[in-house]
Structure formats: C-alpha cells, structure tokens
Motif scaffolding. Structure first.
Motif, PDB file in Angstrom:
ATOM      1  N   ALA A   1      19.169   4.228  -0.490  1.00 30.21           N
ATOM      2  CA  ALA A   1      19.212   4.083  -1.944  1.00 30.21           C
ATOM      3  C   ALA A   1      17.915   3.497  -2.496  1.00 30.21           C
ATOM      4  CB  ALA A   1      20.400   3.214  -2.342  1.00 30.21           C
ATOM      5  N   HIS A   2      17.170   2.790  -1.653  1.00 32.04           N
ATOM      6  CA  HIS A   2      15.917   2.162  -2.096  1.00 32.04           C
ATOM      7  C   HIS A   2      14.685   3.005  -1.779  1.00 32.04           C
ATOM      8  CE1 HIS A   2      17.733  -1.568  -3.408  1.00 32.04           C
ATOM      9  NE2 HIS A   2      18.385  -1.667  -2.259  1.00 32.04           N
ATOM     10  N   HIS A   3      14.876   4.116  -1.096  1.00 35.62           N
ATOM     11  CA  HIS A   3      13.724   4.964  -0.775  1.00 35.62           C
ATOM     12  C   HIS A   3      13.021   5.410  -2.060  1.00 35.62           C
ATOM     13  CE1 HIS A   3      15.115   6.246   3.534  1.00 35.62           C
ATOM     14  NE2 HIS A   3      14.638   5.016   3.477  1.00 35.62           N
ATOM     15  N   GLY A   4      11.711   5.350  -2.002  1.00 36.21           N
ATOM     16  CA  GLY A   4      10.920   5.770  -3.151  1.00 36.21           C
ATOM     17  C   GLY A   4      10.678   4.679  -4.181  1.00 36.21           C
ATOM     18  N   GLN A   5      11.330   3.525  -4.031  1.00 35.98           N
ATOM     19  CA  GLN A   5      11.127   2.448  -5.004  1.00 35.98           C
ATOM     20  C   GLN A   5       9.698   1.913  -4.935  1.00 35.98           C
ATOM     21  OE1 GLN A   5      14.302  -0.522  -4.458  1.00 35.98           O
ATOM     22  NE2 GLN A   5      15.057   0.099  -6.477  1.00 35.98           N
ATOM     23  N   GLU A   6       9.188   1.531  -6.087  1.00 37.63           N
ATOM     24  CA  GLU A   6       7.826   1.016  -6.163  1.00 37.63           C
ATOM     25  C   GLU A   6       7.804  -0.486  -5.891  1.00 37.63           C
ATOM     26  OE1 GLU A   6       5.992   2.166  -9.844  1.00 37.63           O
ATOM     27  OE2 GLU A   6       5.713   4.234  -9.140  1.00 37.63           O
ATOM     28  N   ILE A   7       6.843  -0.891  -5.078  1.00 39.08           N
ATOM     29  CA  ILE A   7       6.604  -2.295  -4.751  1.00 39.08           C
ATOM     30  C   ILE A   7       5.176  -2.614  -5.155  1.00 39.08           C
ATOM     31  CG2 ILE A   7       6.580  -4.049  -2.935  1.00 39.08           C
ATOM     32  CD1 ILE A   7       9.338  -2.740  -3.334  1.00 39.08           C
ATOM     33  N   ALA A   8       4.980  -3.654  -5.945  1.00 34.01           N
ATOM     34  CA  ALA A   8       3.627  -4.042  -6.354  1.00 34.01           C
ATOM     35  C   ALA A   8       2.952  -4.816  -5.242  1.00 34.01           C
ATOM     36  CB  ALA A   8       3.673  -4.887  -7.619  1.00 34.01           C
ATOM     37  N   VAL A   9       1.712  -4.461  -4.940  1.00 33.05           N
ATOM     38  CA  VAL A   9       0.903  -5.198  -3.964  1.00 33.05           C
ATOM     39  C   VAL A   9      -0.365  -5.646  -4.681  1.00 33.05           C
ATOM     40  CG1 VAL A   9      -0.336  -5.101  -1.775  1.00 33.05           C
ATOM     41  CG2 VAL A   9       1.828  -3.848  -2.043  1.00 33.05           C
ATOM     42  N   ILE A  10      -0.519  -6.958  -4.825  1.00 38.30           N
ATOM     43  CA  ILE A  10      -1.660  -7.516  -5.547  1.00 38.30           C
ATOM     44  C   ILE A  10      -2.776  -7.801  -4.554  1.00 38.30           C
ATOM     45  CG2 ILE A  10      -2.425  -9.244  -7.209  1.00 38.30           C
ATOM     46  CD1 ILE A  10      -0.013  -7.588  -8.144  1.00 38.30           C
ATOM     47  N   GLY A  11      -3.800  -6.957  -4.561  1.00 38.86           N
ATOM     48  CA  GLY A  11      -4.949  -7.156  -3.682  1.00 38.86           C
ATOM     49  C   GLY A  11      -5.082  -6.064  -2.640  1.00 38.86           C
ATOM     50  N   ALA A  12      -6.282  -5.472  -2.566  1.00 41.78           N
ATOM     51  CA  ALA A  12      -6.557  -4.402  -1.606  1.00 41.78           C
ATOM     52  C   ALA A  12      -7.432  -4.911  -0.471  1.00 41.78           C
ATOM     53  CB  ALA A  12      -7.221  -3.223  -2.309  1.00 41.78           C
ATOM     54  N   GLY A  13      -7.151  -6.124   0.001  1.00 38.68           N
ATOM     55  CA  GLY A  13      -7.805  -6.639   1.189  1.00 38.68           C
ATOM     56  C   GLY A  13      -6.983  -6.303   2.416  1.00 38.68           C
ATOM     57  N   ALA A  14      -7.247  -7.010   3.513  1.00 39.43           N
ATOM     58  CA  ALA A  14      -6.558  -6.713   4.770  1.00 39.43           C
ATOM     59  C   ALA A  14      -5.047  -6.833   4.634  1.00 39.43           C
ATOM     60  CB  ALA A  14      -7.074  -7.631   5.876  1.00 39.43           C
ATOM     61  N   SER A  15      -4.561  -7.931   4.051  1.00 37.42           N
ATOM     62  CA  SER A  15      -3.118  -8.117   3.915  1.00 37.42           C
ATOM     63  C   SER A  15      -2.498  -7.050   3.038  1.00 37.42           C
ATOM     64  CB  SER A  15      -2.815  -9.500   3.331  1.00 37.42           C
ATOM     65  OG  SER A  15      -2.737 -10.474   4.334  1.00 37.42           O
ATOM     66  N   GLY A  16      -3.132  -6.765   1.902  1.00 36.06           N
ATOM     67  CA  GLY A  16      -2.560  -5.812   0.967  1.00 36.06           C
ATOM     68  C   GLY A  16      -2.475  -4.406   1.526  1.00 36.06           C
ATOM     69  N   ILE A  17      -3.558  -3.937   2.152  1.00 34.18           N
ATOM     70  CA  ILE A  17      -3.570  -2.564   2.654  1.00 34.18           C
ATOM     71  C   ILE A  17      -2.668  -2.427   3.885  1.00 34.18           C
ATOM     72  CG2 ILE A  17      -5.014  -0.745   3.619  1.00 34.18           C
ATOM     73  CD1 ILE A  17      -5.281  -1.235   0.560  1.00 34.18           C
ATOM     74  N   ILE A  18      -2.677  -3.411   4.762  1.00 39.53           N
ATOM     75  CA  ILE A  18      -1.811  -3.332   5.949  1.00 39.53           C
ATOM     76  C   ILE A  18      -0.349  -3.415   5.544  1.00 39.53           C
ATOM     77  CG2 ILE A  18      -1.093  -4.645   7.996  1.00 39.53           C
ATOM     78  CD1 ILE A  18      -4.134  -5.136   8.470  1.00 39.53           C
ATOM     79  N   ALA A  19      -0.013  -4.333   4.638  1.00 41.64           N
ATOM     80  CA  ALA A  19       1.368  -4.413   4.163  1.00 41.64           C
ATOM     81  C   ALA A  19       1.769  -3.123   3.460  1.00 41.64           C
ATOM     82  CB  ALA A  19       1.531  -5.602   3.219  1.00 41.64           C
ATOM     83  N   GLY A  20       0.862  -2.590   2.612  1.00 41.24           N
ATOM     84  CA  GLY A  20       1.157  -1.344   1.924  1.00 41.24           C
ATOM     85  C   GLY A  20       1.413  -0.203   2.895  1.00 41.24           C
ATOM     86  N   TYR A  21       0.630  -0.132   3.944  1.00 41.85           N
ATOM     87  CA  TYR A  21       0.790   0.922   4.949  1.00 41.85           C
ATOM     88  C   TYR A  21       2.167   0.841   5.609  1.00 41.85           C
ATOM     89  CZ  TYR A  21      -0.365   3.875   8.979  1.00 41.85           C
ATOM     90  OH  TYR A  21      -0.380   4.863   9.942  1.00 41.85           O
ATOM     91  N   GLU A  22       2.575  -0.371   5.976  1.00 44.37           N
ATOM     92  CA  GLU A  22       3.864  -0.528   6.650  1.00 44.37           C
ATOM     93  C   GLU A  22       5.033  -0.340   5.677  1.00 44.37           C
ATOM     94  OE1 GLU A  22       4.136  -0.489   9.735  1.00 44.37           O
ATOM     95  OE2 GLU A  22       2.101  -1.000  10.391  1.00 44.37           O
ATOM     96  N   LEU A  23       4.874  -0.745   4.420  1.00 46.43           N
ATOM     97  CA  LEU A  23       5.928  -0.513   3.422  1.00 46.43           C
ATOM     98  C   LEU A  23       6.089   0.980   3.169  1.00 46.43           C
ATOM     99  CD1 LEU A  23       5.055  -3.367   0.887  1.00 46.43           C
ATOM    100  CD2 LEU A  23       7.093  -3.255   2.352  1.00 46.43           C
ATOM    101  N   MET A  24       4.987   1.705   3.139  1.00 44.76           N
ATOM    102  CA  MET A  24       5.034   3.167   2.995  1.00 44.76           C
ATOM    103  C   MET A  24       5.857   3.787   4.112  1.00 44.76           C
ATOM    104  SD  MET A  24       1.815   5.844   3.135  1.00 44.76           S
ATOM    105  CE  MET A  24       1.468   5.528   4.874  1.00 44.76           C
ATOM    106  N   LYS A  25       5.668   3.316   5.339  1.00 44.94           N
ATOM    107  CA  LYS A  25       6.399   3.869   6.475  1.00 44.94           C
ATOM    108  C   LYS A  25       7.902   3.626   6.355  1.00 44.94           C
ATOM    109  CE  LYS A  25       4.528   3.021  10.529  1.00 44.94           C
ATOM    110  NZ  LYS A  25       3.808   2.240  11.585  1.00 44.94           N
TER     111      LYS A  25
END
Length: 551
Positions: free
Chosen positions: A34-58
């Motif tokens: 039911a939560h697939h496709g939901q948007e999550i805000a990630v503040i910052g495109a540094g190491a934490s932001g991009i790595i977290a974003g990558y894993e959240l995408m998965k």
C-alpha cells in the motif's frame, strides 16, 4: 594458526554488522504494498542522502532529493580548469579499508581505489617532518630520531593502560559483541567527560617523558599526522578512530570520490514496485530539487517540505542529512517535531574547522632527485608551519598532477579564513620555501588554485563534528533517534543521518551507517520490517544498543 581477521568499523557503541546486512541475499527488508510509490523527502545529496535514497528506492519508495548547494556534499571532487580528470578532493579524500559499508557502494558502482599518500607510507614515498625549524627526512618510522619512536611506543602503552586496547581490538576483529561491550561500556562511563589531552598526560608512559614528547605527539601524532587540534575533544572520539583503524590503511578513489554518488544516482537496481532500469535520477526527473527552507507537519499525518521557490510538497516521511546547525539557521522546522532534549543535542553539536589549498602542477616534479642529497626534491610534509600537512598526488609521468599545499584544522584553518585563494597559496609557498630552500614550485603551477574553508560555507558551517567532553548523551540521542516506537506520534516520521549524527564524525562510514539506520526507520514507520533471516539495526537495538549514561 588461523588467519587474523580484519578490523572493520564494527561498533563499538552499537556493534551491528552493517556490511553483513547490506550483502545478505534477503535484502534490507520490505514495506506493505500500500505504501509503494510513496514519496519520501531526503534533505541533502551527500553520502547519507544518496545512499539512503538508493536503498529507499529499492524498497519501492520514491525518494525526492533536495540539495542546497553542490551534489555530493562533503564528498566534493573539484576539477581543475581546462582538464577532465585532474581533481582536488576538498572534503573526504582518504578512506580506510575498515569502512566496509562505504566500500560496498564503491564496488557496486565499479570504482577503483589506491593507497593514499599518508606520511611514512609507501604510497607517499618519503616524508619530511619539520618542527621548530628542525627537519627530518624519512621513508619509515625507523628513519626518525629516537624521540619519535618513544612517542609512538608511549601512545600504544597509553592505549593499553587506559583502554585494554589489544583485547578491545580483538573483540572488534572477532565481532564478539559480549566481549566488546564488556570492555567498551565502562570506558564510555570513565572517559566521556575527559579529553584526549587528559588521556595522554595522565598515562604512566607519557608522565615518564618530557613536554617535548607531548608536543611532538600533538604536531605529528599517528596515522595521518598531527592531532593537537583534537586535544580538547572527548577521548571517546579518538578511541573510536584508533579502535576501528579509521586512521590507518587509507585509500583514495581514482577519478574523485564524488563519482561514487554520481554513479549511484544513475545506478539501476532490482526494486520492489519500480520497473527494471529505475534509478534515483529517473525518479527525480534527472535533477534534485533546490534548497529546503521549511519542514512542517501537515494535516494528513505526514510532512510538508517547502523549497526556496516557495513550492510545498507533501511526504509520508522526511530524512534530514544536513549539518544539524542548519535546522536552526537555514531550515524553518516546526519546534514540536523534535523533543527538546534532541534540540539541545542538535544545537550543542560542535563542528571543527578545516581548510585546504590545492594547486595543479605540470608534472610530478617532486620526484626529481636532488643531486646534492640523493633525495626527492619535495616530500609529503608535516610541519608546525602554516601549511601543517602537504600532500602530493601523482597522475603519471609528464601529466598534470596536484599538490595539496596545506591541509589544516581549527586554529590553523581560521588563520586563513578571510584570505583569498591566491593569498593562501603565497603563504603556503613561503612556508614550504623555508623547509625546502631553493626548490622552485612556482614555475610548475598551472591554472588557478582551488581552496576551501568549510566553516565559511553556508551549507555546512564547519567541516565535521568534534564531540567535547560530556557530549556522549547528545550523540546517543541523535544516533538513536531512528528508534521511534516510544515517541509521541507528533515526533515520528522524520529521521536524521550523516557523519555528524554518527559516533565517527569526519568519516564517511558514519554517514553510511546512519543512512542505513534511517532507511530502517522509514521502513518501520511505514509498517515494514527487515526479513527474519536478516534482522536490521532496529530489530537488534534492544540487544546491541549503546550504554545509557544517567541523565
């Protein structure tokens, strides 16, 4: 005899095997469809932001990345004018092999690493130590005067005396959680409120030595160089660096470390919900959003994030990876979103200053041999002069190469803060001219210099956290914030990540580990969990969590 296991960044405060969690075939976990496709805000495109974003995408979520400045955060690889691949590493530049979480992503995107030219290493070739006008040339520690050996032996003895260091390190190697916590937790109680300098001077080994020994230790230190700028810090901060070998066996990323994040941004992954070939870049329309200026609760149980152009967007959860001081200076955050004790921790975080000055040169001329001495004309240099640390980066014979003329911290970094890049270069060349009289550096310089002072950058306000005595409780509050089951509903759904939230500031591994904590937190917030055969940090928090000091 069995082979000695490697030291990894395992604990010691929270001894969870992030590298094992990452590589397990079951994956990090799952969320309800039911939560697939939901948007999550990630503040910052540094190491934490991009790595977290990558894993959240998965997991099947849609991370929307905000970036106020330059993509990459403090993994900033600046290309010299007129070149394609001659770079200055303005932020993170040396990465210990114990950082298994970070190298998981380096390997994933197919980048190469090589030994970093730290003092007294084979990669440096040779080292010059210049203190109080007294200059020593060395290739290894054995080439230095007896005093330097006495300092090294004394510090090892201090570690054994105060921290049962050999047994502590063996517990890290063996990933023996019970043994590790049995040794480490009492150290936390004993040393949280005492400084690095106290640790040194109160040891029996250093009490038997002169002030000069302590002075040399501060100027030259161990591993990457002088540590006097860390003398006021909590000793726990330094012990973690020693214990996890963060200051040893370091490598650099060929082509620039920023490429790790650029490649991860475009790296397809096997994802829940999303079609084959999905990338972070494609989920973000090929570009990040701009600066986030406001984070507020909305009437739907989620959050509204407003960008610099006054565009509000609603999200099921928010992941904040920027430096903590920006939450009170650059981003308007509803005060009720965080507990007041957490606000105290975020606001009291102390960041250290750092400055670097780079020039590009026509070729690695420092390898030229001086016929009078039979030595290279220049060497990796540690000095009490303004430059403090000077490093050389060889891109190959007769190819443009790079000199980091100066890498300095704290007071030494503040000395050049108001100065132009050209003035910084002039001061560095003047200082090095006293160490290497007659060596012509100027004629080899090409293009414009590149400099950075992280405390002057409005998106950082400092280079990295340096916890003061008594800050363990603050760190515990920030690091453990991803565990939200016992929080009021009004404070759930926003998560913190970044090396400044971690126990190991200034090291990218801390950014990776806190990003993964936040991923688990988002997953749990949305009703998901890790797989039973691959429990995540939240499932093991009660068992492995940091010792709680009394408030």
């Amino acid at each position: 005899m069995s082979e000695q296991k490697p030291v990894t960044a395992f604990g010691p405060d929270f001894p969870f095997a992030y590298d094992d969690w990452l590589k397990h075939p079951a994956g990090l976990g799952a969320i309800p469809k039911a939560h697939h496709g939901q948007e999550i805000a990630v503040i910052g495109a540094g190491a934490s932001g991009i790595i977290a974003g990558y894993e959240l995408m998965k997991l099947g979520l849609r991370p929307i990345i905000y970036e106020s400045g330059k993509f990459g955060g403090r993994l900033r690889s600046e290309i010299f004018e007129g070149t394609e691949d001659v770079i200055a590493e303005l932020g993170g530049m040396r990465f210990p092999v114990s950082s298994h979480g970070f190298y998981h992503y380096v390997d994933l995107v197919g980048l190469e690493s090589r030994p970093f030219p730290n003092p007294l290493t084979e990669a440096a070739g040779s080292t010059v130590i210049d203190l109080e006008g007294d200059t020593h040339f060395a290739k290894t520690l054995d080439d230095l005067p007896k005093l330097y050996h006495e300092v090294a032996v004394a510090y090892r003895a201090a570690l054994e005396e105060h921290a049962d260091f050999a047994n502590l390190m063996q517990a890290v190697r063996d990933r023996d959680v019970a043994r590790l916590k049995a040794i480490w937790d009492p150290i936390v109680e004993k040393w949280d409120e005492r400084t690095f300098y106290d640790f040194v001077v109160s040891s029996k080994a250093f009490q038997n030595l002169s002030f000069r020994h302590r002075e040399v230790f501060g100027q030259v230190g161990f591993g990457t160089g002088g540590w006097d700028s860390d003398f006021p810090n909590s000793m726990l901060e330094i012990l973690r660096v020693n214990l996890l070998e963060l200051d040893d066996h370091q490598r650099y990323i060929v082509g620039g470390v920023e490429n790790v994040l650029h490649r991860l941004w475009r790296q397809p992954a096997a994802c829940a919900h999303w079609p084959e070939g999905t990338t972070l870049a494609s989920l973000n329309g090929g570009a990040t959003l701009g600066r986030a200026v406001k984070i507020a609760r909305n009437g739907e149980g989620g959050f509204t994030v407003t960008d610099q152009w006054d565009n509000p967007r609603s999200y099921a959860a928010v992941l904040v990876t920027c430096q903590s001081h920006l939450l009170t200076t650059s981003v308007a955050v509803d005060e009720e979103i965080f507990d007041q004790k957490l606000w105290m921790a975020l606001d009291r975080t102390r960041y250290m200053q750092a400055a670097k000055t780079f020039v590009m040169v026509d070729r690695p001329f420092w390898k030229d041999i001086d016929p009078a001495t039979g030595r290279p004309v220049l060497s990796m240099t540690l000095t009490d002069r303004l430059t403090r640390g000077t490093y050389f980066f060889d891109n190959g014979p007769d190819k443009p190469s790079v000199i980091c003329l100066s890498y300095s911290w704290m007071t030494d970094a503040l000395k050049v803060l108001p100065l132009s890049c050209e003035k910084r270069v002039e001061l560095a060349l003047s200082a090095l001219g006293r160490v290497y009289p007659g060596v012509d550096i100027r004629s080899h310089i090409r293009g414009n210099p590149i400099c950075v002072s992280w405390e002057a950058d409005e998106n950082f306000l400092g280079a990295f956290k340096g916890a003061l005595p008594g800050h363990y409780r603050y760190n515990h509050r920030m690091y453990g914030h991803f565990m939200q089951a016992d929080m009021p509903a009004s404070q759930r759904g926003i998560f913190l990540a970044g090396d400044g939230i971690s126990w190991t500031p200034a090291w990218v591994e801390g950014a990776v580990q806190t990003a993964l904590n936040a991923v688990w937190g988002v997953m749990a917030h949305l009703g998901g969990a890790s797989h039973a055969e691959n429990p995540g940090p939240g499932e093991l928090w009660a068992e492995l969590g940091p010792v709680a000091l009394p408030e």
